[in-house]
Design a protein around this motif. Structure first.
Motif, short mmCIF file in Angstrom:
data_model
loop_
_atom_site.label_atom_id
_atom_site.label_comp_id
_atom_site.label_asym_id
_atom_site.label_seq_id
_atom_site.Cartn_x
_atom_site.Cartn_y
_atom_site.Cartn_z
N ASP A 73 8.42 11.01 3.50
CA ASP A 73 7.16 10.30 3.32
C ASP A 73 7.11 9.48 2.02
O ASP A 73 6.07 8.95 1.67
N ILE A 75 7.21 6.47 -0.45
CA ILE A 75 6.67 5.16 -0.11
C ILE A 75 7.69 4.04 -0.31
O ILE A 75 8.48 4.06 -1.26
N GLY A 78 3.04 -0.74 0.42
CA GLY A 78 1.68 -0.41 0.80
C GLY A 78 0.76 -1.60 0.70
O GLY A 78 0.98 -2.51 -0.12
N LYS A 83 0.53 2.30 4.49
CA LYS A 83 1.78 2.38 3.74
C LYS A 83 2.95 2.53 4.71
O LYS A 83 2.80 3.07 5.81
N THR A 85 6.77 4.15 4.84
CA THR A 85 7.60 5.12 4.13
C THR A 85 9.05 4.63 4.07
O THR A 85 9.44 3.68 4.76
N GLN A 91 2.06 4.54 8.12
CA GLN A 91 1.03 5.56 7.96
C GLN A 91 -0.26 4.95 7.42
O GLN A 91 -0.24 3.88 6.80
N ASP A 93 -2.81 6.00 4.60
CA ASP A 93 -2.92 6.93 3.48
C ASP A 93 -4.39 7.32 3.33
O ASP A 93 -5.19 6.56 2.82
N THR A 95 -5.57 9.71 1.52
CA THR A 95 -5.76 10.50 0.31
C THR A 95 -5.96 9.64 -0.93
O THR A 95 -6.08 10.16 -2.03
N GLY A 97 -3.71 7.50 -2.36
CA GLY A 97 -2.54 7.78 -3.19
C GLY A 97 -2.56 9.25 -3.53
O GLY A 97 -2.68 10.10 -2.66
N TYR A 105 -3.80 0.22 -1.60
CA TYR A 105 -2.64 -0.45 -2.19
C TYR A 105 -2.85 -1.96 -2.23
O TYR A 105 -3.27 -2.57 -1.25
N PHE A 431 -1.62 10.27 6.67
CA PHE A 431 -1.14 11.00 5.50
C PHE A 431 -2.31 11.71 4.83
O PHE A 431 -3.21 11.09 4.29
N ARG A 433 -3.23 15.73 2.69
CA ARG A 433 -2.58 16.75 1.88
C ARG A 433 -2.97 18.14 2.35
O ARG A 433 -4.13 18.39 2.70
#
Length: 471
Positions: A73, A75, A78, A83, A85, A91, A93, A95, A97, A105, A431, A433
């Motif tokens: 994953d 990067i 982005g 983004k 990978t 994906q 994102d 979160t 970043g 991004y 993505f 966490r």
């Protein structure tokens, strides 16, 4: 003069440093992200982009062991929410970043203004004693934002003894929290001499990575003397009151501060309710303690910039960081009342704390956040509401949705289910966490950039449903 003494400008290029194949891969991936329609990008989320050329990937064996994760994953490029990978997978994102990209991004107007400023000649950095215009303007703007809960003017704010009106510019959230703690301890030592300070902390707190901040969450107990850490349950007013009463009449100890994160992103994304925070302020005033709000995570994700304003301006000290520069450069601040402006010049300092370009990035982000207050609130509330509806559809798998607006935790029934759901989300191109570094952790942490809109929310929630259905 002998030419050997001249400073040399070597023949270097990005291709020399990063490799020609890597540069080509980044270029093609970034062009694809910028030039494709949102509809096209959404259709390809979770898929591999085979048209991106191969390049030699670099492993992470030189990193410390805890960061030697698989490169799947990592990067490559982005743009806004999306983004690509290094494995060429597309994906979203969700979160921000590592929780520090409120604009995603390469947000266009942000990038454009930064490039123009560099061409104009605004410097990257200078000595702490000689700040440029962006640094001075950002300090004033932060003071305005920290007092946005009513309409008092900047001149009256600066003169007040009961307003957040002093800033210390540092580079990371850890240093910002440390700076606030130092001011609190200087005050305590001055007023209460040899008494032992008591820190009232929320269970599961996270205020940084230096020794004392880690002590505040239960680590390094063997290393510290002459300090007491009292843990309370988040949102439990009785627990909070008991902590104060425990030291009400003790001869050698006294409560010096209550530290709070409005959303405990390292503890299931628990949101501290307004009545709880306001009770903490009431008790701090009653017992002459300081209320410290750590907004490293929450600042820039609030429709009022800082969540302290949503609580009615209760803080005596604020720490802010992460999202302030939208990932351009590390920059954090401690904002306090004039009473706590008690440190000598070099007591709390960062080498790049007065960086003009970083400060300009902060000014740009603040302008964008303030212009989009309604959007942040409406989309954030919609996202949280849709998460709650999502949970109600899967009550056996999802126990609770925690947090507030964008800063939300999806709490799974157990650790195994959380791990499977996390893996399924990644496979579906979202993505997020997994809070997995704590024993028994079962929370998926989300913090989408504030640029996300209603359609983005619907798309991601649909991906969440597909992910939970697959396990």
């Amino acid at each position: 003069m002998n030419d050997i003494c001249d400073f040399k400008c070597p023949d270097i290029s990005l291709e020399n440093i990063l490799s020609r194949k890597y540069i080509e891969a980044v270029k093609i991936a970034y062009q694809f992200l910028m030039e494709s329609s949102i509809e096209k990008l959404r259709k390809m989320v979770g898929k591999k982009l085979d048209f991106i050329p191969d390049f030699e990937q670099v492993d992470k064996m030189t990193f410390v062991e805890s960061y030697q994760k698989p490169i799947k994953d990592d990067i490559l490029a982005g743009y806004k929410l999306f983004k690509v990978t290094e494995n060429k997978e597309l994906q979203i994102d969700w979160t921000g970043g590592h929780y520090q990209l409120p604009l995603g991004y390469h947000y266009p107007i942000f990038d454009d203004l930064i490039i123009k400023a560099r061409k104009l000649g605004i410097v990257d950095d200078t000595h702490n004693n000689t700040p440029g215009m962006p640094v001075k303007l950002l300090a004033r703007e932060l003071i305005k934002c920290a007092n946005a809960y009513d309409d008092i003017g900047i001149d009256n704010i600066i003169k007040s003894e009961d307003r957040l009106n002093r800033v210390t510019s540092v580079d990371t959230g850890t240093v910002a929290a440390s700076t606030g703690i130092k001011s609190i301890l200087y005050r305590f030592r001055d007023l209460y001499k040899d008494k032992i300070p008591v820190f009232i902390m929320q269970e599961g707190n996270y205020h940084g990575t230096d020794f004392f901040e880690q002590r505040l969450r239960g680590m390094w107990e063997w290393l510290f003397a002459n300090v007491i850490i009292e843990f309370v349950k988040p949102n439990d007013i009785d627990s909070l009151l008991s902590a104060f009463l425990k030291y009400e009449n003790t001869p050698n100890e006294k409560v010096c501060t209550v530290m709070m994160e409005p959303v405990l992103m390292n503890n299931r994304a628990i949101y501290l309710q307004p009545d709880y925070v306001q009770k903490a302020k009431e008790l701090c005033d009653q017992y002459d303690a300081v209320l410290f709000l750590d907004e490293i995570q929450t600042s820039m994700w609030s429709p009022k910039v800082f969540m302290s304003n949503e609580y009615g301006g209760v803080a005596d000290v604020l720490a802010i960081g992460k999202g302030l520069t939208a990932g351009y450069s590390p920059l954090a601040y401690t904002i306090c009342k004039s009473e706590l402006d008690n440190q000598s010049q070099y007591s709390s300092i960062s080498t790049n704390g007065n960086a003009d370009m970083a400060a300009l990035a902060g000014l740009i982000v603040l302008a964008i956040v303030k212009a989009n207050s309604e959007h942040i609130e409406q989309v954030g509330n919609y996202y949280f509401s849709e998460l709650e509806n999502f949970q109600k559809s899967y009550p056996d798998k999802i126990t609770e949705i925690t947090g507030l607006r964008h800063l939300a935790g999806i709490n799974l029934a157990d650790e195994s289910l959380a791990s499977k759901f996390h893996h399924a989300c990644l496979e579906n191109g979202i993505f997020v966490r997994l809070q997995a570094y704590k024993e028994g952790a079962s929370t998926i942490i989300t913090k989408p950039p504030i640029i996300a809109n209603f359609e983005d929310v619907d798309f991601v929630i649909d991906k969440f449903r597909k992910s939970i259905d697959s396990i």
